[in-house]
Write a protein that holds these residues in place. Structure first.
Motif, PDB file in Angstrom:
ATOM      1  N   ILE A  30       0.833  -1.203   0.000  1.00 38.75           N
ATOM      2  CA  ILE A  30       0.000   0.000   0.000  1.00 38.75           C
ATOM      3  C   ILE A  30       0.869   1.255   0.000  1.00 38.75           C
ATOM      4  N   SER A  31       1.946   1.222   0.769  1.00 42.37           N
ATOM      5  CA  SER A  31       2.845   2.381   0.827  1.00 42.37           C
ATOM      6  C   SER A  31       3.492   2.651  -0.527  1.00 42.37           C
ATOM      7  N   PHE A  32       3.938   1.572  -1.202  1.00 49.01           N
ATOM      8  CA  PHE A  32       4.547   1.760  -2.520  1.00 49.01           C
ATOM      9  C   PHE A  32       3.514   2.240  -3.536  1.00 49.01           C
ATOM     10  N   ALA A  33       2.305   1.690  -3.461  1.00 51.44           N
ATOM     11  CA  ALA A  33       1.253   2.147  -4.368  1.00 51.44           C
ATOM     12  C   ALA A  33       0.917   3.616  -4.118  1.00 51.44           C
ATOM     13  N   SER A  34       0.891   4.016  -2.853  1.00 50.01           N
ATOM     14  CA  SER A  34       0.625   5.412  -2.504  1.00 50.01           C
ATOM     15  C   SER A  34       1.739   6.314  -3.022  1.00 50.01           C
ATOM     16  N   LEU A  35       2.983   5.848  -2.926  1.00 40.88           N
ATOM     17  CA  LEU A  35       4.103   6.631  -3.430  1.00 40.88           C
ATOM     18  C   LEU A  35       3.999   6.808  -4.936  1.00 40.88           C
ATOM     19  N   ALA A  36       3.663   5.712  -5.646  1.00 40.89           N
ATOM     20  CA  ALA A  36       3.514   5.803  -7.104  1.00 40.89           C
ATOM     21  C   ALA A  36       2.401   6.775  -7.482  1.00 40.89           C
TER      22      ALA A  36
END
Length: 404
Positions: A30-36
């Motif tokens: 979720i954190s990586f998706a939010s960053l993207a």
């Protein structure tokens, strides 16, 4: 899922409950998706802003509109400005060091269910105390390596003690006078800034500028690996990591840590099991203030080399770092590193591409907001008892102790 949640639509409850129950792997994804997603939104913002800016050579002309800012180039410069050279890495790690300490200071109180936003005031008071001790004792101690170590240790000790005492004050007000910690810590932040300015101007001023005396070179921790100009020392970074690990161990394995977590997760269960709520509040605030004061001391000895009333908002940044890390002292380390990369990279934008500092700040805020929001919503879900895993460890332990 608990039925004791807030008056929210069922769909909102399901989403919050799902966030609460998310595994570590899912939270990372979720954190990586939010960053993207933040990078995409930031790119759109850069394109839109570039359409209204004036530049000699736009990177794109479409429909008669000139776009000045290339999002790919902007992100490349940000990354290079953060980790592109030993000097840049040193700057990033310098920011990371301060943010780890500030983030851990905030996380300790948040674990107890206390919304403490007074770390900035403790940072100010701690830095002032460390600088004052240097100014009054530098001439007494020998001007060599031994004197430098003593001055460094005493300065950080003074910073920690000052921060602890200042941090204990809102704890006492909350525990014994039921004073709202949000209001008291906000007011104490302003008081710390005013007192620091008056103290430096009236008693500690050196020269024309409103600042304290310089920290002697022999008391400044050496850079060793990174360029001296980066104002970063591995000798401070390593103990900072140990503080984060120590705070995590304390929260998970000590009686005080258990009482802090139980008070934050299940106040009713804490009261039922005989936890001294007032004592926990005061000790938690004191510990948080100690770490916040140490942050100010590190800022004086490693970064600035003296103390002045105008200082960065490290304590407030620590709140964002703590929320991003889900108030986990170990999670504060990567969260602070991400924040440090963004802050260092944003500085390079203004210097290399001429991107306005305000736009760089907005871009930084978007990235932080998107990455932190899932964890913030997860905190809200846990606060209202949503999700199957909400507060289960605390409840189980209380039940087991009562059965015995």
């Amino acid at each position: 899922m608990s039925d004791a949640g807030p008056k929210l639509p069922d769909r909102a409850k399901r989403i919050l409950g799902r966030l609460v129950d998310a595994s570590a792997r899912e939270r990372i994804l979720i954190s990586f998706a939010s960053l993207a997603l933040a990078l995409v939104v930031g790119a759109i913002l850069l394109l839109a802003s570039g359409a209204f800016a004036t530049c000699g050579s736009p990177f794109l002309v479409f429909g008669g509109i000139e776009f000045c800012y290339n999002p790919i180039e902007v992100y490349r410069v940000m990354l290079n400005g953060a980790i592109g050279s030993p000097y840049s890495i040193g700057l990033t790690l310098r920011e990371t060091t301060l943010l780890i300490l500030a983030g851990v200071a905030v996380a300790v109180t948040f674990q107890a269910g206390i919304f403490n936003i007074g770390t900035q005031g403790q940072f100010v008071v701690g830095g002032l105390a460390g600088a004052a001790l240097v100014q009054y004792t530098a001439d007494i101690l020998p001007a060599n390596a031994i004197g430098g170590i003593l001055l460094f240790v005493l300065g950080l000790a003074a910073a920690g003690v000052a921060g602890a005492l200042y941090g204990a004050l809102p704890g006492v007000l909350l525990a014994y006078y039921d004073a709202n910690e949000v209001i008291t810590t906000i007011m104490l932040n302003f008081i710390a800034t005013a007192v620091a300015f008056t103290t430096v101007r009236s008693f500690l001023r050196e020269g024309a500028a409103v600042q304290t005396a310089l920290v002697p070179d022999y008391a400044v921790p050496p850079s060793i690996v990174f360029p001296e100009a980066s104002s970063f020392s591995v000798l401070i970074f390593i103990p900072t990591l140990l503080i984060a690990f120590g705070a995590h161990y304390m929260l998970k394995n000590s009686p005080l840590g258990y009482n802090i977590r139980l008070s934050g997760e299940q106040p009713a269960a804490a009261k039922y099991s005989g936890v001294d709520a007032k004592g926990v509040i005061v000790r938690t605030f004191t510990l948080s203030g100690l770490i916040g004061g140490l942050t100010g001391g590190v800022f004086v000895f490693m970064v600035l080399g003296y103390w002045q009333p105008s200082v960065p908002q490290v304590g407030f940044d620590g709140i964002t770092v703590s929320v991003l890390a889900a108030n986990n002292p170990l999670g504060v380390i990567p969260a602070a590193a991400l924040f440090g990369v963004i802050k260092s990279g944003a500085i390079a934008l203004d210097l290399q591409l001429g991107v306005p500092r305000q736009l760089a700040g907005v871009l930084r805020g978007i990235i932080i907001l998107f990455v932190a929001m899932p964890e913030f919503m997860r905190m809200i879900g846990r606060k209202f008892g949503l999700g199957e895993t909400s507060a289960t460890p605390a409840q189980e332990r209380v039940t087991e102790e009562n059965d015995d």
